[in-house]
Design a protein around this motif. Structure first.
Motif, PDB file in Angstrom:
ATOM      1  N   GLY A 225       0.831  -1.193   0.000  1.00  0.00           N
ATOM      2  CA  GLY A 225       0.000   0.000   0.000  1.00  0.00           C
ATOM      3  C   GLY A 225       0.868   1.247   0.000  1.00  0.00           C
TER       4      GLY A 225
ATOM      5  N   ASP B 244       1.064   5.273  -2.245  1.00  0.00           N
ATOM      6  CA  ASP B 244       0.425   6.088  -3.284  1.00  0.00           C
ATOM      7  C   ASP B 244       1.354   6.433  -4.438  1.00  0.00           C
TER       8      ASP B 244
ATOM      9  N   ALA C 298      -2.105  -1.246  -3.646  1.00  0.00           N
ATOM     10  CA  ALA C 298      -3.143  -0.227  -3.492  1.00  0.00           C
ATOM     11  C   ALA C 298      -2.481   1.136  -3.377  1.00  0.00           C
TER      12      ALA C 298
ATOM     13  N   SER D 274      -4.187   4.048  -2.142  1.00  0.00           N
ATOM     14  CA  SER D 274      -4.813   4.945  -1.161  1.00  0.00           C
ATOM     15  C   SER D 274      -5.254   4.117   0.043  1.00  0.00           C
TER      16      SER D 274
ATOM     17  N   GLU E 173      -8.351   2.021  -0.642  1.00  0.00           N
ATOM     18  CA  GLU E 173      -8.010   0.910  -1.547  1.00  0.00           C
ATOM     19  C   GLU E 173      -7.334  -0.230  -0.792  1.00  0.00           C
TER      20      GLU E 173
ATOM     21  N   GLU F 142     -10.066  -2.121   1.030  1.00  0.00           N
ATOM     22  CA  GLU F 142     -10.872  -2.877   0.063  1.00  0.00           C
ATOM     23  C   GLU F 142     -10.118  -4.117  -0.421  1.00  0.00           C
ATOM     24  N   ALA F 143      -8.830  -3.949  -0.699  1.00  0.00           N
ATOM     25  CA  ALA F 143      -8.030  -5.067  -1.209  1.00  0.00           C
ATOM     26  C   ALA F 143      -7.874  -6.154  -0.148  1.00  0.00           C
TER      27      ALA F 143
END
Length: 223
Positions: free
Chosen positions: A15, A17, A41, A43, A46, A49-50
């Motif tokens: 993760g 950005d 991901a 953000s 994200e 969610e992932a």
């Protein structure tokens, strides 16, 4: 040549950005046959969610998480991850010095803190350690944690009773509350009560921080 057949490869989510950072991390981890980046991901939302899509710790071995994330910052995401999937190891990544954020991350449940400028071999070792259930602390992070513990007003390990010290040793050896109860002949809720007293007396907030505290105590004893 490392073998990838000795055990199931660790499944990693990155993760961050910055795409160039994600690509760099993937390139570093690609040199380790047992580390597979299965998702990325860009953000905070994200990342959540992932992880949800992959089933949390059922589908992932560890999350590499940048502190400065858009949408929802890394520390906030770390707390959300630990609340939803307490057993999912999270290794925090940052360009900030350890003394600024390492202790805060560990207090929030991170399994380690890694500077993005770390040597590739150290990076692989850190990811491998947290993915296998361990805690990664650089020398600088350990120093920052030791300073934080030394500055608390708590009594420390010396104030633990004999039974509390027994529970302390077993907790820092990675035993669960149930396993400790069985070994010492105590009910689980009694062990939980001892655990809470131990956290209060050592000035620690969770099992990861308690393990680091014990590690630092052992180091000091050997000086």
């Amino acid at each position: 040549m490392p073998s990838s057949t000795s055990h199931t490869p660790y499944r990693i989510l990155i993760g961050d950005d910055h795409r160039i950072v994600r690509e760099g991390l993937k390139q570093v981890l690609a040199d380790a046959a047992d580390l597979h980046v299965v998702a990325e991901a860009a953000s905070g939302p994200e990342v959540l969610e992932a992880v949800q899509a992959l089933g949390g710790n059922a589908g992932l071995s560890a999350v590499l998480l940048d502190i400065a994330m858009p949408g929802r910052d890394g520390l906030d995401v770390l707390q959300a991850l630990k609340a939803a999937w307490p057993k999912l190891p999270v290794l925090m990544l940052s360009t900030y010095p350890e003394k600024q954020y390492a202790v805060r991350c560990i207090k929030l449940g991170a399994a380690g803190y890694l500077n993005k400028g770390a040597d590739p071999d150290d990076m692989i070792a850190a990811v491998r350690k947290v993915a296998s259930g361990g805690v990664y602390v650089s020398a600088q992070a350990a120093e920052a944690l030791a300073s934080a513990v030394a500055n608390t007003t708590h009594q420390g390990a010396e104030a633990l009773s004999h039974r509390e010290h027994q529970v302390f040793r077993l907790l820092t050896a990675g035993k669960t509350v149930g396993e400790i109860g069985a070994q010492l002949g105590l009910a689980s809720n009694t062990v939980s009560t001892y655990r809470q007293r131990i956290l209060e007396k050592t000035g620690t907030k969770n099992d990861v921080e308690l393990a680091l505290y014990a590690q630092q105590q052992a180091h000091n004893a050997n000086l």
